[in-house]
Scaffold this motif. Structure first.
Motif, mmCIF file in Angstrom:
data_model
loop_
_atom_site.group_PDB
_atom_site.id
_atom_site.type_symbol
_atom_site.label_atom_id
_atom_site.label_comp_id
_atom_site.label_asym_id
_atom_site.label_seq_id
_atom_site.Cartn_x
_atom_site.Cartn_y
_atom_site.Cartn_z
ATOM 1 N N TRP A 9 -14.104 -22.107 32.316
ATOM 2 C CA TRP A 9 -13.596 -20.933 31.630
ATOM 3 C C TRP A 9 -13.040 -19.902 32.611
ATOM 4 O O TRP A 9 -12.110 -19.163 32.293
ATOM 5 C CB TRP A 9 -14.704 -20.321 30.770
ATOM 6 N N ALA A 10 -13.617 -19.862 33.773
ATOM 7 C CA ALA A 10 -13.102 -18.931 34.782
ATOM 8 C C ALA A 10 -11.674 -19.313 35.163
ATOM 9 O O ALA A 10 -10.792 -18.453 35.283
ATOM 10 C CB ALA A 10 -14.006 -18.952 36.014
ATOM 11 N N ALA A 11 -11.430 -20.616 35.310
ATOM 12 C CA ALA A 11 -10.077 -21.063 35.658
ATOM 13 C C ALA A 11 -9.104 -20.774 34.513
ATOM 14 O O ALA A 11 -7.948 -20.406 34.747
ATOM 15 C CB ALA A 11 -10.090 -22.562 35.981
ATOM 16 N N VAL A 12 -9.571 -20.946 33.288
ATOM 17 C CA VAL A 12 -8.715 -20.654 32.127
ATOM 18 C C VAL A 12 -8.325 -19.173 32.152
ATOM 19 O O VAL A 12 -7.164 -18.805 31.916
ATOM 20 C CB VAL A 12 -9.448 -21.004 30.817
ATOM 21 N N SER A 13 -9.303 -18.332 32.441
ATOM 22 C CA SER A 13 -9.031 -16.897 32.484
ATOM 23 C C SER A 13 -8.024 -16.566 33.571
ATOM 24 O O SER A 13 -7.090 -15.778 33.363
ATOM 25 C CB SER A 13 -10.354 -16.150 32.720
ATOM 26 N N VAL A 14 -8.202 -17.176 34.740
ATOM 27 C CA VAL A 14 -7.296 -16.898 35.869
ATOM 28 C C VAL A 14 -5.883 -17.361 35.521
ATOM 29 O O VAL A 14 -4.899 -16.663 35.774
ATOM 30 C CB VAL A 14 -7.807 -17.607 37.143
ATOM 31 N N LEU A 15 -5.801 -18.542 34.915
ATOM 32 C CA LEU A 15 -4.484 -19.101 34.563
ATOM 33 C C LEU A 15 -3.785 -18.227 33.528
ATOM 34 O O LEU A 15 -2.581 -17.940 33.644
ATOM 35 C CB LEU A 15 -4.699 -20.513 34.015
ATOM 36 N N ALA A 16 -4.541 -17.791 32.522
ATOM 37 C CA ALA A 16 -3.958 -16.935 31.486
ATOM 38 C C ALA A 16 -3.486 -15.613 32.099
ATOM 39 O O ALA A 16 -2.418 -15.101 31.741
ATOM 40 C CB ALA A 16 -4.978 -16.673 30.382
ATOM 41 N N THR A 17 -4.256 -15.079 33.041
ATOM 42 C CA THR A 17 -3.864 -13.832 33.700
ATOM 43 C C THR A 17 -2.583 -14.032 34.503
ATOM 44 O O THR A 17 -1.683 -13.177 34.504
ATOM 45 C CB THR A 17 -4.988 -13.340 34.633
ATOM 46 N N PHE A 18 -2.490 -15.170 35.169
ATOM 47 C CA PHE A 18 -1.285 -15.475 35.962
ATOM 48 C C PHE A 18 -0.055 -15.494 35.065
ATOM 49 O O PHE A 18 0.976 -14.884 35.371
ATOM 50 C CB PHE A 18 -1.473 -16.815 36.677
ATOM 51 N N PHE A 19 -0.169 -16.202 33.947
ATOM 52 C CA PHE A 19 0.982 -16.295 33.043
ATOM 53 C C PHE A 19 1.293 -14.940 32.408
ATOM 54 O O PHE A 19 2.454 -14.618 32.153
ATOM 55 C CB PHE A 19 0.729 -17.338 31.952
#
Lengths: 199, 288
Positions: free
Chosen positions: B88-98
């Protein structure tokens, strides 16, 4: 299979692989629970709960010391037991004697008359140490058990407790100071080999 | 004998020293102090004894095997994501990047449809439009200017950019009034040219410029035939321009704005929700 392979297999759902890890670590996990709770049956229950919880959350293990990860789970399980005991103090099921006093559990008042003297002294010292450990706050007790009884280094102990190394140092120092005062006078009961190694 | 209480600082130093956890410099300093301070040495000895006693506690074997049976393990919940375990941490980081990507694109106008602009009635504003500027440059290079008598619109230099409009080579008498923007289209014939004006301040200058953004806004495309009848109000040119300024009252005039498509806004909102939700979920799982 090495430990990493067993962990990876357990993460894929292989119960047999996880049980091999249980056999490797059950002594250290049980010891942690026993020194925290000072009761054999409660410690066994806490250890079993800890392994069940570890299997359920094996996906959360992200590397590092697996031993520290397991000890963190069992320490948290012990904290839960201690909090429950504080909220709902239990009535002892120990039998009562003629005067209505509880007959204490055997390990604390074992009949040492037939044991060699040295072994009796060891038992008395172990009982004194357990008693003094129970007098510590839970967090201090956990730190001193991990480092001084289980032999973990500071970083592993920090990982087990989920606290910074500085916090571990502080708790350990204060726990040792309190234990120094509590165990004052029991030094002579220490087995000769330990005293010689110290001196 | 009354024991002087140890300071907490000394207590931690001695305890760490016992475990060889002191940095070498601090260790040397402590050892110097121990030589000079018997009370401190005595405290160290007592802590050492305590540690020895603790280490003498026997390791107890587990009373039974704690291996698990299938009956002990509760059934796992159905994972809606087909067995994939999500970080979930990676999902959050990816969503923030986009999300940052979309915000940046929004800011730079990447998502605005190219070549189309809408106007807004906003007095006293001028916007520099880079995409439009590049179009103007291309068009000005490809366009031949047909000059009417009395209407002198010199070609800009090759590498003129849209700053101040000083690229003209000589004064000109013609001025054109700013006209509402219609649409930028590439010149189909050699007799079309592009005139650039700025909405405000509306200053008539003697040297109109073609193909160069005076203040960077495009207002109209005009044919050579209509040029004599129109007046262009030019923004203040560079110091090289020979400007005869004639201030005109500032009127509310069309201003170019970019608009963000509705679907970009929806994506940004969705990414924001995913980033916050996944981050919160990862944080709560971590602290469990």
């Amino acid at each position: 299979m090495d430990e990493i392979s067993l962990i990876q297999a357990a993460q894929k759902g292989e119960l047999d692989a996880f049980n091999r890890l249980v056999l490797a670590y059950q002594d250290i996990v049980y010891n942690q629970a026993l020194r925290m709770l000072d009761d054999e049956d409660t410690a066994a229950d806490a250890a079993q709960d800890a392994f069940i919880s570890a299997y359920r959350h094996i996906q959360d293990y992200r590397g590092g010391s697996f031993r520290a990860w397991l000890l963190r789970i069992v320490t948290n399980a012990c904290y839960d037991v201690l909090r429950r005991k504080q909220r709902r103090p239990t009535t002892s099921l120990e039998p009562l004697d003629d005067t209505g006093e509880e007959i204490e559990s055997p390990h604390w008042l074992a009949d040492n008359t037939n044991l060699p003297e040295e072994k009796a002294e060891q038992q008395e010292l172990a009982s004194a140490i357990s008693n003094c450990l129970q007098g510590l706050p839970d967090e201090f007790r956990a730190a001193v058990i991990l480092v001084d009884v289980q032999g973990l280094d500071y970083s592993e102990a920090a990982q087990s407790l989920g606290k910074p190394v500085g916090t571990i140092k502080s708790r350990l120092a204060r726990a040792r100071l309190r234990l120094r005062d509590c165990l004052h006078g029991f030094w002579e009961l220490l087995p000769a080999e330990f005293r010689l190694a110290y001196e | 004998m009354v024991k002087r209480p140890l300071s907490s600082r000394d207590l931690e130093l001695l305890s760490a020293y016992l475990d060889r956890q002191l940095p070498s410099q601090e260790q040397r300093r402590l050892e110097e102090r121990l030589k000079l301070n018997p009370a401190l040495q005595n405290a160290l000895d007592e802590l050492r004894r305590t540690r020895v006693m603790l280490r003498s506690l026997p390791k107890v074997r587990a009373p039974r095997n704690f291996t698990l049976t299938p009956a002990m393990i509760p059934a796992r919940r159905q994972q809606p994501y087909f067995g994939l375990s999500l970080n979930w941490a990676a999902v959050s980081v990816l969503a923030t990047f986009f999300l940052v990507f979309f915000f940046a694109g929004d800011f730079l106008g990447v998502f605005s449809p190219k070549g189309t602009m809408q106007t807004a009635q906003r007095p006293n504003e001028a916007l520099v439009l880079e995409t439009a500027m590049s179009q103007i440059e291309q068009q000005s290079k490809a366009t031949e200017v047909t000059q009417e008598p009395g209407f002198n619109l010199p070609l800009p230099p090759e590498n003129a950019r849209g700053m101040g409009g000083g690229g003209g080579e000589g004064p000109s008498e013609a001025t054109l009034q700013a006209a509402p923007v219609a649409q930028l289209t590439p010149p189909a014939a050699a007799d079309k040219f592009l005139v650039i004006v700025t909405p405000t301040p509306t200053i008539a200058v003697a040297q109109p410029l073609m193909g160069i953004a005076a203040a960077g806004t495009i207002t109209s495309t005009m044919t050579a035939e209509s040029a004599p009848e129109a007046e262009i109000a030019m923004a203040p040119a560079t110091e090289q321009a020979d400007v005869s300024a004639q201030s005109q009252p500032a009127e509310s005039s069309p201003t170019q704005v970019l608009f963000t498509p509705w679907w970009v806004r929806i994506i940004e909102m969705a990414l924001l929700l995913v980033a916050l939700g996944a981050g919160l979920f990862a944080f709560t799982r971590r602290t469990r």
